[in-house]
Design a protein around this motif. Structure first.
Motif, PDB file in Angstrom:
ATOM      1  N   HIS A  84      38.272  56.655  48.690  1.00 38.27           N
ATOM      2  CA  HIS A  84      38.445  55.288  49.179  1.00 38.27           C
ATOM      3  C   HIS A  84      37.173  54.478  48.995  1.00 38.27           C
ATOM      4  CE1 HIS A  84      38.806  51.961  52.020  1.00 38.27           C
ATOM      5  NE2 HIS A  84      40.082  52.012  51.674  1.00 38.27           N
ATOM      6  N   ARG A  85      37.367  53.233  48.617  1.00 39.05           N
ATOM      7  CA  ARG A  85      36.287  52.259  48.532  1.00 39.05           C
ATOM      8  C   ARG A  85      36.900  50.884  48.677  1.00 39.05           C
ATOM      9  NH1 ARG A  85      35.844  53.196  42.505  1.00 39.05           N
ATOM     10  NH2 ARG A  85      37.371  51.798  41.636  1.00 39.05           N
ATOM     11  N   HIS A  86      36.094  49.864  48.791  1.00 38.29           N
ATOM     12  CA  HIS A  86      36.618  48.520  49.006  1.00 38.29           C
ATOM     13  C   HIS A  86      36.973  47.807  47.709  1.00 38.29           C
ATOM     14  CE1 HIS A  86      35.978  48.786  53.269  1.00 38.29           C
ATOM     15  NE2 HIS A  86      34.763  49.255  53.038  1.00 38.29           N
ATOM     16  N   GLU A  87      36.420  48.250  46.591  1.00 42.22           N
ATOM     17  CA  GLU A  87      36.732  47.636  45.308  1.00 42.22           C
ATOM     18  C   GLU A  87      38.061  48.197  44.779  1.00 42.22           C
ATOM     19  OE1 GLU A  87      33.818  49.643  45.541  1.00 42.22           O
ATOM     20  OE2 GLU A  87      32.801  47.943  46.439  1.00 42.22           O
ATOM     21  N   PRO A  88      38.858  47.358  44.126  1.00 40.48           N
ATOM     22  CA  PRO A  88      40.104  47.852  43.558  1.00 40.48           C
ATOM     23  C   PRO A  88      39.843  48.723  42.328  1.00 40.48           C
ATOM     24  CG  PRO A  88      39.771  45.556  42.954  1.00 40.48           C
ATOM     25  CD  PRO A  88      38.663  45.925  43.890  1.00 40.48           C
ATOM     26  N   VAL A  89      40.809  49.537  41.977  1.00 42.39           N
ATOM     27  CA  VAL A  89      40.776  50.218  40.689  1.00 42.39           C
ATOM     28  C   VAL A  89      41.460  49.305  39.680  1.00 42.39           C
ATOM     29  CG1 VAL A  89      40.670  52.607  41.508  1.00 42.39           C
ATOM     30  CG2 VAL A  89      42.898  51.512  41.186  1.00 42.39           C
ATOM     31  N   VAL A  90      41.167  49.502  38.425  1.00 43.20           N
ATOM     32  CA  VAL A  90      41.796  48.739  37.359  1.00 43.20           C
ATOM     33  C   VAL A  90      42.775  49.668  36.654  1.00 43.20           C
ATOM     34  CG1 VAL A  90      41.402  47.649  35.115  1.00 43.20           C
ATOM     35  CG2 VAL A  90      39.891  47.146  37.032  1.00 43.20           C
ATOM     36  N   ILE A  91      43.993  49.179  36.473  1.00 49.48           N
ATOM     37  CA  ILE A  91      44.989  49.950  35.729  1.00 49.48           C
ATOM     38  C   ILE A  91      45.270  49.199  34.445  1.00 49.48           C
ATOM     39  CG2 ILE A  91      47.300  50.943  35.728  1.00 49.48           C
ATOM     40  CD1 ILE A  91      47.085  50.957  38.829  1.00 49.48           C
ATOM     41  N   THR A 103      58.076  53.328  26.177  1.00 49.93           N
ATOM     42  CA  THR A 103      57.091  54.157  26.854  1.00 49.93           C
ATOM     43  C   THR A 103      55.848  53.320  27.114  1.00 49.93           C
ATOM     44  OG1 THR A 103      57.925  56.117  25.712  1.00 49.93           O
ATOM     45  CG2 THR A 103      55.754  56.303  26.755  1.00 49.93           C
ATOM     46  N   ILE A 104      55.417  53.343  28.365  1.00 50.97           N
ATOM     47  CA  ILE A 104      54.212  52.632  28.782  1.00 50.97           C
ATOM     48  C   ILE A 104      53.149  53.680  29.109  1.00 50.97           C
ATOM     49  CG2 ILE A 104      53.185  51.097  30.504  1.00 50.97           C
ATOM     50  CD1 ILE A 104      55.995  49.915  30.941  1.00 50.97           C
ATOM     51  N   ALA A 105      51.930  53.473  28.583  1.00 48.10           N
ATOM     52  CA  ALA A 105      50.798  54.352  28.891  1.00 48.10           C
ATOM     53  C   ALA A 105      49.865  53.617  29.843  1.00 48.10           C
ATOM     54  CB  ALA A 105      50.062  54.725  27.612  1.00 48.10           C
ATOM     55  N   TYR A 106      49.097  54.389  30.612  1.00 43.25           N
ATOM     56  CA  TYR A 106      48.188  53.809  31.599  1.00 43.25           C
ATOM     57  C   TYR A 106      46.881  54.598  31.647  1.00 43.25           C
ATOM     58  CZ  TYR A 106      52.859  53.075  33.787  1.00 43.25           C
ATOM     59  OH  TYR A 106      54.177  52.824  34.056  1.00 43.25           O
ATOM     60  N   GLU A 107      45.831  53.900  32.050  1.00 40.87           N
ATOM     61  CA  GLU A 107      44.589  54.531  32.478  1.00 40.87           C
ATOM     62  C   GLU A 107      44.192  53.868  33.788  1.00 40.87           C
ATOM     63  OE1 GLU A 107      42.242  56.129  28.574  1.00 40.87           O
ATOM     64  OE2 GLU A 107      41.741  54.105  29.271  1.00 40.87           O
ATOM     65  N   VAL A 108      43.891  54.697  34.785  1.00 40.73           N
ATOM     66  CA  VAL A 108      43.406  54.210  36.077  1.00 40.73           C
ATOM     67  C   VAL A 108      41.888  54.377  36.035  1.00 40.73           C
ATOM     68  CG1 VAL A 108      43.483  54.493  38.579  1.00 40.73           C
ATOM     69  CG2 VAL A 108      45.541  54.939  37.207  1.00 40.73           C
ATOM     70  N   LYS A 109      41.156  53.239  36.149  1.00 41.89           N
ATOM     71  CA  LYS A 109      39.712  53.229  35.912  1.00 41.89           C
ATOM     72  C   LYS A 109      38.959  52.508  37.019  1.00 41.89           C
ATOM     73  CE  LYS A 109      39.865  52.820  30.924  1.00 41.89           C
ATOM     74  NZ  LYS A 109      39.383  51.979  29.836  1.00 41.89           N
ATOM     75  N   ASP A 110      37.640  52.607  36.915  1.00 43.04           N
ATOM     76  CA  ASP A 110      36.771  51.852  37.813  1.00 43.04           C
ATOM     77  C   ASP A 110      36.818  50.366  37.507  1.00 43.04           C
ATOM     78  OD1 ASP A 110      35.618  53.334  39.807  1.00 43.04           O
ATOM     79  OD2 ASP A 110      33.985  54.068  38.561  1.00 43.04           O
ATOM     80  N   ALA A 111      36.750  50.000  36.240  1.00 46.78           N
ATOM     81  CA  ALA A 111      36.738  48.592  35.837  1.00 46.78           C
ATOM     82  C   ALA A 111      37.278  48.481  34.420  1.00 46.78           C
ATOM     83  CB  ALA A 111      35.324  48.030  35.906  1.00 46.78           C
ATOM     84  N   GLU A 112      37.673  47.272  34.023  1.00 41.41           N
ATOM     85  CA  GLU A 112      38.200  47.041  32.684  1.00 41.41           C
ATOM     86  C   GLU A 112      37.176  47.502  31.644  1.00 41.41           C
ATOM     87  OE1 GLU A 112      39.837  43.297  30.024  1.00 41.41           O
ATOM     88  OE2 GLU A 112      39.499  43.034  32.161  1.00 41.41           O
ATOM     89  N   GLY A 113      37.628  48.349  30.718  1.00 43.19           N
ATOM     90  CA  GLY A 113      36.759  48.857  29.674  1.00 43.19           C
ATOM     91  C   GLY A 113      35.803  49.963  30.123  1.00 43.19           C
TER      92      GLY A 113
END
Length: 146
Positions: free
Chosen positions: A69-76, A89-99
């Motif tokens: 948990h943290r206060h900043e959102p994740v980027v999908i 078909t949709i692919a995803y990456e769950v990341k800290d920030a865009e790029g």
């Protein structure tokens, strides 16, 4: 290639007893990103578009590292890897920030457009296909020679 970017807030209730985001919650995050992505295509000229209904046929997810948990959102980041006549078909990456290089999960979902009134799957419309093609990776020349 264009990727859809969705910033997903973390909720305190997403945490499990070990202090990280529960594995099931990741599917909720992907759902939020997928709905945001697909509902950006609005009906025009009576088109059924995805707001007319769709169902998930399959999920696949690889958990790369724990997310605490943290206060900043994740980027999908979402993009399309396959468009068929009646499924995509949709692919995803769950990341800290865009790029960002720090990835928490990689996933894919097979989505089937669905006619809610008829109670059955339907084909992808020309309007939907045109929208989705913007999110396909470019075809490499080597793949065309094959």
């Amino acid at each position: 290639m264009t990727r859809h970017i969705y910033r997903c807030p973390l909720r305190w209730s997403d945490m499990d007893a070990f202090g990280h985001v529960n594995n099931v919650v990741f599917l909720r995050y992907l759902e939020e990103a997928r709905i945001d992505f697909m509902f950006r295509l609005r009906p025009s000229d009576g088109s059924p578009s995805f707001s007319g209904g769709s169902v998930v046929a399959r999920h696949e997810i690889d958990y790369v590292r724990p997310l605490v948990h943290r206060h900043e959102p994740v980027v999908i980041e979402s993009w399309v890897t396959k468009i068929g006549a009646a499924a995509l078909t949709i692919a995803y990456e769950v990341k800290d920030a865009e790029g960002a290089d720090l990835v928490y999960a990689r996933a894919s979902t097979i989505v089937v457009p669905y006619d809610l009134e008829a109670g059955r799957p339907r084909r992808i419309s020309a309007e939907e296909k045109s929208y989705l093609q913007r999110y396909l990776p470019p075809v490499e020349e080597d793949a065309l020679v094959g």
